[in-house]
Design a protein around this motif. Sequence first.
Motif, PDB file in Angstrom:
ATOM      1  N   VAL A  10     -11.405  -6.854  27.141  1.00 37.80           N
ATOM      2  CA  VAL A  10     -12.381  -5.936  26.542  1.00 37.80           C
ATOM      3  C   VAL A  10     -12.177  -5.721  25.046  1.00 37.80           C
ATOM      4  N   ASP A  11     -10.931  -5.950  24.564  1.00 38.76           N
ATOM      5  CA  ASP A  11     -10.669  -5.743  23.136  1.00 38.76           C
ATOM      6  C   ASP A  11     -10.758  -7.053  22.351  1.00 38.76           C
ATOM      7  N   GLY A  12     -11.210  -8.121  23.045  1.00 36.42           N
ATOM      8  CA  GLY A  12     -11.368  -9.383  22.343  1.00 36.42           C
ATOM      9  C   GLY A  12     -10.143 -10.279  22.407  1.00 36.42           C
ATOM     10  N   SER A  13      -9.029  -9.749  22.879  1.00 38.93           N
ATOM     11  CA  SER A  13      -7.817 -10.564  22.965  1.00 38.93           C
ATOM     12  C   SER A  13      -7.922 -11.527  24.138  1.00 38.93           C
ATOM     13  N   VAL A  14      -7.161 -12.599  24.072  1.00 42.22           N
ATOM     14  CA  VAL A  14      -7.170 -13.594  25.153  1.00 42.22           C
ATOM     15  C   VAL A  14      -5.997 -13.328  26.084  1.00 42.22           C
ATOM     16  N   VAL A  15      -6.308 -13.172  27.369  1.00 44.30           N
ATOM     17  CA  VAL A  15      -5.270 -12.881  28.357  1.00 44.30           C
ATOM     18  C   VAL A  15      -5.054 -14.109  29.228  1.00 44.30           C
ATOM     19  N   LYS A  16      -3.808 -14.532  29.310  1.00 45.88           N
ATOM     20  CA  LYS A  16      -3.466 -15.658  30.188  1.00 45.88           C
ATOM     21  C   LYS A  16      -3.492 -15.169  31.637  1.00 45.88           C
ATOM     22  N   LEU A  17      -4.146 -15.927  32.505  1.00 44.84           N
ATOM     23  CA  LEU A  17      -4.223 -15.555  33.921  1.00 44.84           C
ATOM     24  C   LEU A  17      -4.043 -16.804  34.763  1.00 44.84           C
ATOM     25  N   GLY A  18      -3.141 -16.785  35.697  1.00 41.56           N
ATOM     26  CA  GLY A  18      -3.172 -17.836  36.704  1.00 41.56           C
ATOM     27  C   GLY A  18      -4.429 -17.624  37.511  1.00 41.56           C
ATOM     28  N   ALA A  19      -4.958 -18.659  38.121  1.00 41.78           N
ATOM     29  CA  ALA A  19      -6.179 -18.496  38.917  1.00 41.78           C
ATOM     30  C   ALA A  19      -6.115 -19.431  40.110  1.00 41.78           C
ATOM     31  N   ASP A  20      -5.631 -18.890  41.221  1.00 41.00           N
ATOM     32  CA  ASP A  20      -5.581 -19.702  42.443  1.00 41.00           C
ATOM     33  C   ASP A  20      -6.827 -19.505  43.287  1.00 41.00           C
ATOM     34  N   ALA A  52      -2.761 -16.011  42.868  1.00 39.71           N
ATOM     35  CA  ALA A  52      -3.314 -15.147  41.823  1.00 39.71           C
ATOM     36  C   ALA A  52      -4.831 -15.156  41.936  1.00 39.71           C
ATOM     37  N   GLU A  53      -5.396 -13.975  41.983  1.00 40.32           N
ATOM     38  CA  GLU A  53      -6.830 -13.847  42.247  1.00 40.32           C
ATOM     39  C   GLU A  53      -7.562 -13.342  41.008  1.00 40.32           C
ATOM     40  N   ILE A  54      -8.663 -13.985  40.694  1.00 36.59           N
ATOM     41  CA  ILE A  54      -9.467 -13.545  39.551  1.00 36.59           C
ATOM     42  C   ILE A  54     -10.837 -13.046  40.011  1.00 36.59           C
ATOM     43  N   PHE A  55     -11.433 -12.230  39.133  1.00 44.78           N
ATOM     44  CA  PHE A  55     -12.747 -11.653  39.408  1.00 44.78           C
ATOM     45  C   PHE A  55     -13.660 -11.999  38.240  1.00 44.78           C
ATOM     46  N   ALA A  56     -14.662 -12.811  38.490  1.00 45.47           N
ATOM     47  CA  ALA A  56     -15.512 -13.263  37.390  1.00 45.47           C
ATOM     48  C   ALA A  56     -16.556 -12.217  37.008  1.00 45.47           C
ATOM     49  N   LYS A 103     -15.500   2.686  36.006  1.00 44.89           N
ATOM     50  CA  LYS A 103     -16.179   3.795  35.328  1.00 44.89           C
ATOM     51  C   LYS A 103     -16.523   3.460  33.875  1.00 44.89           C
ATOM     52  N   LYS A 104     -15.837   2.443  33.315  1.00 42.54           N
ATOM     53  CA  LYS A 104     -16.125   2.073  31.926  1.00 42.54           C
ATOM     54  C   LYS A 104     -17.441   1.301  31.857  1.00 42.54           C
ATOM     55  N   PRO A 105     -18.272   1.611  30.857  1.00 40.18           N
ATOM     56  CA  PRO A 105     -19.513   0.839  30.695  1.00 40.18           C
ATOM     57  C   PRO A 105     -19.183  -0.640  30.467  1.00 40.18           C
ATOM     58  N   GLY A 106     -19.933  -1.516  31.100  1.00 39.68           N
ATOM     59  CA  GLY A 106     -19.729  -2.952  30.908  1.00 39.68           C
ATOM     60  C   GLY A 106     -18.599  -3.531  31.729  1.00 39.68           C
ATOM     61  N   SER A 107     -17.961  -2.729  32.556  1.00 37.94           N
ATOM     62  CA  SER A 107     -16.810  -3.258  33.293  1.00 37.94           C
ATOM     63  C   SER A 107     -17.230  -4.154  34.451  1.00 37.94           C
ATOM     64  N   VAL A 108     -18.445  -3.979  34.918  1.00 34.28           N
ATOM     65  CA  VAL A 108     -18.955  -4.862  35.973  1.00 34.28           C
ATOM     66  C   VAL A 108     -20.075  -5.718  35.396  1.00 34.28           C
TER      67      VAL A 108
END
Lengths: 252, 252, 252, 252
Positions: A208-218, A162-166, A180-185
């Motif tokens: 982006v909506d403030g919710s917490v998303v669980k992510l595996g991060a390998d 699982a790959e994440i992008f900081a 294309k969304k403002p603030g996405s990068v």
Amino acid sequence: MRIDINSDMGESFGAYTIGHDAGLMRAITSANIAAGFHAGDPSVLRDTIRLAKASGVAIGAHPGFPDLVGFGRRELNATPREAEDFVLYQVAAVAGVAAAEGMRLQHVKPHGALFNMAVRNAELADAIARAVAAFDRSLILFGLPGSEILRAGRAAGLRVAAEIFADRAYEPDGTLASRKKPGSVIHDPNVVVSRAVSMVKDGSVVAVDGSVVKLGADTICVHGDTKGSDELAARLRRAFEDAGITVAPVGA
Amino acid sequence: MRIDINSDMGESFGAYTIGHDAGLMRAITSANIAAGFHAGDPSVLRDTIRLAKASGVAIGAHPGFPDLVGFGRRELNATPREAEDFVLYQVAAVAGVAAAEGMRLQHVKPHGALFNMAVRNAELADAIARAVAAFDRSLILFGLPGSEILRAGRAAGLRVAAEIFADRAYEPDGTLASRKKPGSVIHDPNVVVSRAVSMVKDGSVVAVDGSVVKLGADTICVHGDTKGSDELAARLRRAFEDAGITVAPVGA
Amino acid sequence: MRIDINSDMGESFGAYTIGHDAGLMRAITSANIAAGFHAGDPSVLRDTIRLAKASGVAIGAHPGFPDLVGFGRRELNATPREAEDFVLYQVAAVAGVAAAEGMRLQHVKPHGALFNMAVRNAELADAIARAVAAFDRSLILFGLPGSEILRAGRAAGLRVAAEIFADRAYEPDGTLASRKKPGSVIHDPNVVVSRAVSMVKDGSVVAVDGSVVKLGADTICVHGDTKGSDELAARLRRAFEDAGITVAPVGA
Amino acid sequence: MRIDINSDMGESFGAYTIGHDAGLMRAITSANIAAGFHAGDPSVLRDTIRLAKASGVAIGAHPGFPDLVGFGRRELNATPREAEDFVLYQVAAVAGVAAAEGMRLQHVKPHGALFNMAVRNAELADAIARAVAAFDRSLILFGLPGSEILRAGRAAGLRVAAEIFADRAYEPDGTLASRKKPGSVIHDPNVVVSRAVSMVKDGSVVAVDGSVVKLGADTICVHGDTKGSDELAARLRRAFEDAGITVAPVGA
């Protein structure tokens, strides 16, 4: 707790130079090596594998759409059969050049539009996974957490990472917010680094909506074509180590 | 006494079809499979390997210059380093796709202008041989008897196979007469077949000046892109067998 | 009452031959000449223009996506800017080679996926029309009746030509039924010919649901890559003439 | 006394950037614009023409071999027919894009290996000149003084421009000394500038053997891909002007 740091490498072509490969190789643990369809050429490919070997960095194939002028970033409506075959061809080429240099492939990471389309397109994801599995079942397939490509990889009997992008904002469903969304990068390196550390430690990210998303991060991706990417990778590595997170290739 | 019959295969590309692969596969023993630079594409490549497997035909990589519009037939002044790397890339790609289909490469035969230049250009021949040897020292390298490429192959520790052409006139030094010379290409199938049998039995050919040239003959090439090439290959095979010559892959 | 018969031409490439150009040129009135991105090469392009000139056939540029292996038939997510520029480049190349042969372009017909996407994609259609208008405002732009490309062409100040397909089923909205639907491609030449004549005479076609769709019909497309396409074109021409319909280039 | 300063432009490609076009455009008087075969793409081409227009710089087509990975720098054994047609195609494309931007071509300068081969290869030189003349007899063909390409251009009824290189050593016969010879490329900008001025003023240069070679000098080439090339071009222009030499496009 551990993490792999990966970056796209070997994307120069003929007289054209792109990226900061030499600098990045000092900080990353896995190199995604362009296979000649979206970028790279046979000599660049071989030099990049030699550089990875000399740097102690694990390598993977980075197959893309056959679209050099578009750098593999444009969606192409290839059939699953076509995609399966051109992924197989590219993985085979990188693996064989690596073998000639005494290295084995660790992983496969699809590039650009192929990567993005395989997040949701199940047929395409299955085609990619079939190609990888047909070539070598010990390869690790990279993809977004929750994506079709990880599902397809597991179904094909492959290990997946699982790959994440900081440096990217996330949607509540765990996909990346559109560029294309403002603030996405995210451009501030301080934010990118602290975000990376917390994503690995917590296994989650604030969407982006403030919710917490669980992510595996390998594994975490560092973009190699932006200015200062080599310094960012070095800072990231130190920050992980300072936080007690082991930085090592995903296949180690 | 034995001979291998080889032919160039898998040279179709996308919507473009060329050659008589299915018919030829019934007669030949070794298929030289286009690797995608002068001809072929990933799907054609894979289909051709499957066809060879189903036909019991041994396979080899057929690397060429990166010149699709010229079909790899135009001399290109690539550096030895470039040639070494693009040969390695192409051999790796074909070998890896073959592996995914449960086949191993038997040989490598350079294509077109690359083949012709490697007859006399020692630096280029060494570059090709280095690429093949770096990838897999058990591969057999095809070339003209007496050529630099066979010398280079042996020097690199490879097995080599001397290749003859029954439809081409020979110079007294064992090289092929230029296609521009009148009479340099033999079109009459009867002549081609009888010439082939005597070349293998006698180990020699009568050159354009009437002199007798000694030629090793491990494999004979059947051109696949001419009309009736599949029938010619079938006739050739029967003629060899009728003459008591075993027809089998060179690596068997 | 009059109609133009057009066909795609000059799609051979290097050693690869495709289509029945010589035969078709005897029956058609407008040739859409491949511009080198999806098919064609500079020598094929020039030869095809010479053939059209000798045959008294009007010519147009046939720009496509830069996707040779996909023959321009795969959707590619190019930006409008990219599309505008590669259409301009291709139109310029064909027009300039034509000028060297003493011919002027009559029209532009986008190829394959570019043609299909421009039916509904207004941004892409505007980009194509801008490119054509920037190059030469006297060119006629071909497209489906009711399509965005015709709308865009008119908005850019171009003449447009509504194109019909006698061998394809139509949806009630005047678009072509997907090739994936059973019955969407009509193979019987008798049906194709009689359908063509009635489409031109009536200005309408019966859609897949039985409804009658009004269609302008300035030009009709004959597919050149199918077997017998040259004979079909000849029959079509005779049938039009027998029905009192003048067959002439759309720009005449 | 007058001189034109030319430089190769528009050689970026897709995501790849090369050269210092914006800076150079402020100093040069003629831009050789890559046509998409050895470098450049349709959007880069158009942007470069716009930049030239905004900078008041005259433009020419810069056709090269179809060898993107080799940047057109490798000799390719194309037939005269192939060369004629791909030069025509490229000149047509650049001219047509220029026309869409309201500009006319001033000249044609073959690129890289095509330029070098046309110094001595009369057949190739004639093919290039035929292509240019077939397209537009008012174009000026660039080439080395004394080269076959200038002879061929004149024979085809074209104006020609003798081009000099201030950063290259010359052989006694007026050809450029091979880049492989030590000292054949002059790196010191002071030497380059003073050499340039004396070449234009004296109409001659001191060759590698100390002999004086007479050279016409209509235009001087500034290489655009080396670091500081934009500053060198600016210095060169000032030096010419200080020496009372008018700096203006060759076609003005």
